[in-house]
Design an enzyme around this catalytic site. Structure first.
Site, PDB file in Angstrom:
ATOM      1  N   HIS A  15      59.539  34.824 -21.309  1.00 54.92           N
ATOM      2  CA  HIS A  15      60.875  34.376 -21.716  1.00 54.92           C
ATOM      3  C   HIS A  15      60.856  33.844 -23.148  1.00 54.92           C
ATOM      4  O   HIS A  15      60.231  32.826 -23.426  1.00 54.92           O
ATOM      5  CB  HIS A  15      61.330  33.259 -20.758  1.00 54.92           C
ATOM      6  CG  HIS A  15      62.737  32.814 -20.980  1.00 54.92           C
ATOM      7  ND1 HIS A  15      63.065  31.496 -21.181  1.00 54.92           N
ATOM      8  CD2 HIS A  15      63.899  33.508 -21.007  1.00 54.92           C
ATOM      9  CE1 HIS A  15      64.379  31.395 -21.321  1.00 54.92           C
ATOM     10  NE2 HIS A  15      64.913  32.597 -21.228  1.00 54.92           N
ATOM     11  N   ARG A  16      61.511  34.559 -24.062  1.00 59.75           N
ATOM     12  CA  ARG A  16      61.520  34.224 -25.505  1.00 59.75           C
ATOM     13  C   ARG A  16      60.082  34.192 -26.045  1.00 59.75           C
ATOM     14  O   ARG A  16      59.754  33.366 -26.897  1.00 59.75           O
ATOM     15  CB  ARG A  16      62.198  32.873 -25.773  1.00 59.75           C
ATOM     16  CG  ARG A  16      63.534  32.690 -25.062  1.00 59.75           C
ATOM     17  CD  ARG A  16      64.168  31.339 -25.336  1.00 59.75           C
ATOM     18  NE  ARG A  16      65.281  31.077 -24.429  1.00 59.75           N
ATOM     19  CZ  ARG A  16      65.944  29.932 -24.334  1.00 59.75           C
ATOM     20  NH1 ARG A  16      65.633  28.931 -25.127  1.00 59.75           N
ATOM     21  NH2 ARG A  16      66.930  29.785 -23.470  1.00 59.75           N
ATOM     22  N   GLU A  42      61.172  39.165 -22.812  1.00 58.83           N
ATOM     23  CA  GLU A  42      62.606  38.904 -22.950  1.00 58.83           C
ATOM     24  C   GLU A  42      62.839  38.211 -24.280  1.00 58.83           C
ATOM     25  O   GLU A  42      62.064  37.327 -24.672  1.00 58.83           O
ATOM     26  CB  GLU A  42      63.093  38.008 -21.799  1.00 58.83           C
ATOM     27  CG  GLU A  42      64.602  37.849 -21.714  1.00 58.83           C
ATOM     28  CD  GLU A  42      65.194  36.645 -22.425  1.00 58.83           C
ATOM     29  OE1 GLU A  42      66.426  36.501 -22.407  1.00 58.83           O
ATOM     30  OE2 GLU A  42      64.433  35.840 -23.038  1.00 58.83           O
ATOM     31  N   ASP A  44      66.327  37.148 -27.194  1.00 58.11           N
ATOM     32  CA  ASP A  44      67.769  37.137 -27.447  1.00 58.11           C
ATOM     33  C   ASP A  44      68.048  37.696 -28.832  1.00 58.11           C
ATOM     34  O   ASP A  44      67.269  37.443 -29.763  1.00 58.11           O
ATOM     35  CB  ASP A  44      68.284  35.695 -27.362  1.00 58.11           C
ATOM     36  CG  ASP A  44      67.952  35.041 -26.032  1.00 58.11           C
ATOM     37  OD1 ASP A  44      68.294  35.620 -24.996  1.00 58.11           O
ATOM     38  OD2 ASP A  44      67.327  33.965 -26.045  1.00 58.11           O
ATOM     39  N   HIS A  57      68.083  32.505 -29.924  1.00 62.18           N
ATOM     40  CA  HIS A  57      68.889  32.157 -28.756  1.00 62.18           C
ATOM     41  C   HIS A  57      70.209  31.483 -29.138  1.00 62.18           C
ATOM     42  O   HIS A  57      71.286  31.966 -28.809  1.00 62.18           O
ATOM     43  CB  HIS A  57      68.090  31.240 -27.826  1.00 62.18           C
ATOM     44  CG  HIS A  57      68.858  30.793 -26.612  1.00 62.18           C
ATOM     45  ND1 HIS A  57      69.677  29.672 -26.613  1.00 62.18           N
ATOM     46  CD2 HIS A  57      68.948  31.320 -25.373  1.00 62.18           C
ATOM     47  CE1 HIS A  57      70.224  29.546 -25.418  1.00 62.18           C
ATOM     48  NE2 HIS A  57      69.809  30.524 -24.644  1.00 62.18           N
ATOM     49  N   GLU A 116      68.290  40.634 -24.845  1.00 61.56           N
ATOM     50  CA  GLU A 116      69.530  40.024 -24.336  1.00 61.56           C
ATOM     51  C   GLU A 116      70.517  39.799 -25.473  1.00 61.56           C
ATOM     52  O   GLU A 116      70.179  39.193 -26.490  1.00 61.56           O
ATOM     53  CB  GLU A 116      69.219  38.682 -23.650  1.00 61.56           C
ATOM     54  CG  GLU A 116      70.498  38.054 -23.116  1.00 61.56           C
ATOM     55  CD  GLU A 116      70.321  36.638 -22.579  1.00 61.56           C
ATOM     56  OE1 GLU A 116      69.173  36.202 -22.361  1.00 61.56           O
ATOM     57  OE2 GLU A 116      71.367  35.987 -22.386  1.00 61.56           O
ATOM     58  N   LYS A 118      73.400  38.031 -27.381  1.00 62.43           N
ATOM     59  CA  LYS A 118      73.966  36.679 -27.441  1.00 62.43           C
ATOM     60  C   LYS A 118      75.222  36.591 -28.308  1.00 62.43           C
ATOM     61  O   LYS A 118      75.842  35.542 -28.368  1.00 62.43           O
ATOM     62  CB  LYS A 118      72.926  35.703 -27.991  1.00 62.43           C
ATOM     63  CG  LYS A 118      71.864  35.274 -26.988  1.00 62.43           C
ATOM     64  CD  LYS A 118      72.451  34.548 -25.792  1.00 62.43           C
ATOM     65  CE  LYS A 118      71.362  33.958 -24.910  1.00 62.43           C
ATOM     66  NZ  LYS A 118      71.792  33.770 -23.515  1.00 62.43           N
ATOM     67  N   ASP A 237      58.722  31.047 -18.979  1.00 59.13           N
ATOM     68  CA  ASP A 237      58.294  30.444 -20.249  1.00 59.13           C
ATOM     69  C   ASP A 237      56.772  30.342 -20.326  1.00 59.13           C
ATOM     70  O   ASP A 237      56.224  30.102 -21.400  1.00 59.13           O
ATOM     71  CB  ASP A 237      58.841  29.013 -20.378  1.00 59.13           C
ATOM     72  CG  ASP A 237      60.354  28.940 -20.411  1.00 59.13           C
ATOM     73  OD1 ASP A 237      60.991  29.873 -20.931  1.00 59.13           O
ATOM     74  OD2 ASP A 237      60.900  27.923 -19.918  1.00 59.13           O
TER      75      ASP A 237
HETATM   76  O1  G3P Z   1      67.509  36.696 -19.869  1.00 55.67           O
HETATM   77  C1  G3P Z   1      67.251  35.594 -19.047  1.00 55.67           C
HETATM   78  C2  G3P Z   1      67.596  34.286 -19.693  1.00 55.67           C
HETATM   79  O2  G3P Z   1      67.070  34.268 -20.990  1.00 55.67           O
HETATM   80  C3  G3P Z   1      69.076  34.014 -19.745  1.00 55.67           C
HETATM   81  O3  G3P Z   1      69.428  32.759 -20.255  1.00 55.67           O
HETATM   82  O4  G3P Z   1      70.034  31.138 -22.015  1.00 55.67           O
HETATM   83  O5  G3P Z   1      67.639  31.640 -21.583  1.00 55.67           O
HETATM   84  O6  G3P Z   1      69.095  33.335 -22.685  1.00 55.67           O
HETATM   85  P1  G3P Z   1      69.031  32.214 -21.697  1.00 55.67           P
HETATM   86 MG    MG Z   2      67.713  35.007 -22.916  1.00 57.45          MG
END
Ligand code: G3P
Ligand code: MG
Length: 254
Positions: A15-16, A42, A44, A57, A116, A118, A237
């Site tokens: 995640h990120r 993943e 953003d 993000h 993703e 944003k 994470d």
């Molecule tokens: O893509 C999953 C998750 O990243 C969605 O929420 O706010 O962390 O981008 P956020």
């Molecule tokens: Mg995300």
């Protein structure tokens, strides 16, 4: 990494980047994620003032950089001057904001991407065009999952590319609405907040030929519970914890 080519039972997704141990969306975070052997990363994206794809993000700069204001108000060349590491730790000062093309060069040989969206609604059409152009140029359009909480942003992507792999992010209780959208979008995956991913949810997703990729799960026991509910991927994470999921008795978060 061989992980991209092996068939695994579930997708390990950072995640990120490895955002628990390094400043999110920086080179260091992505390198740590690859070192953990993830299948997918993943990240953003949103547009800069000069319509470049920026990996960030928040719509604003303050939390994760030394800049101020909206990402959309700065050209990519300006964004690159800000420090994107010192908010996390002084040792990582000097990390920079990345463009999607830079991230692809850094990571896409070893892992697939989950991009993703944003951006705000007014930017969806331009972003969709830029994103499809970039992924096509890099040969990554069909290996990348493009996701968003906003189905209409994904519609803008679908209008650009019949071959785009779309994933719908979902955090509401009304799941009927989700299945209507995934059918209409011809999505490949649904990405629920992990608490929504019940047995019933994953069963319905599979009936709709969708993979279920859950976010954001940092606890190994919760990862195991979700895999028993037949989720197809976990976004975390702390991707270095994935290796404990299939082992007994070595749970670092227990
Ligand atoms: O893509 C999953 C998750 O990243 C969605 O929420 O706010 O962390 O981008 P956020
Ligand atoms: Mg995300």
């Amino acid at each position: 990494s061989i992980s991209r080519w092996m068939s695994r039972t579930w997708l390990r997704i950072a995640h990120r980047g490895a955002s628990g141990r390094a400043p999110e969306h920086t080179r260091r975070a992505f390198e740590l994620a690859l070192a953990a052997g993830v299948d997918m990363i993943e990240l953003d994206v949103q547009l800069s003032r000069d319509d470049e794809l920026v990996v960030m993000h928040d719509l604003r700069l303050e939390r994760t950089t030394t800049g101020q204001g909206l990402v959309r108000e700065h050209d990519l060349s300006d964004l690159r001057r800000f420090d994107a590491g010192s908010w996390f730790s002084q040792e990582l000062a000097g990390e920079r904001v990345l463009s999607l093309s830079e991230l692809i060069v850094l990571a896409a040989v070893e892992a697939r991407l989950n991009v993703e969206i944003k951006s705000a609604p007014a930017d969806w059409d331009v972003l969709a065009r830029r994103l499809v152009l970039c992924l096509r140029a890099e040969g990554q359009l069909e290996s990348t999952v493009i996701s968003c909480f906003e189905p209409r942003a994904l519609q803008a992507v679908r209008a650009q590319a019949a071959e785009a792999q779309l994933g719908l992010l979902w955090e509401n209780d009304d799941c009927m609405e989700a299945w209507r959208w995934t059918d209409e979008l011809r999505a490949v995956s649904i990405h629920p907040f992990w608490k929504l991913a019940t047995h019933e949810f994953t069963r319905t997703a599979h009936m709709h030929r969708l993979q279920t990729l859950v976010w954001t799960v940092n606890d190994v026991r919760t990862m195991r519970k979700l895999l028993r509910r037949q989720v197809d991927g976990i976004i975390s994470d702390f991707p270095e914890r994935f290796c404990y999921v299939d082992r007994c008795g070595t749970d670092p978060t227990a």
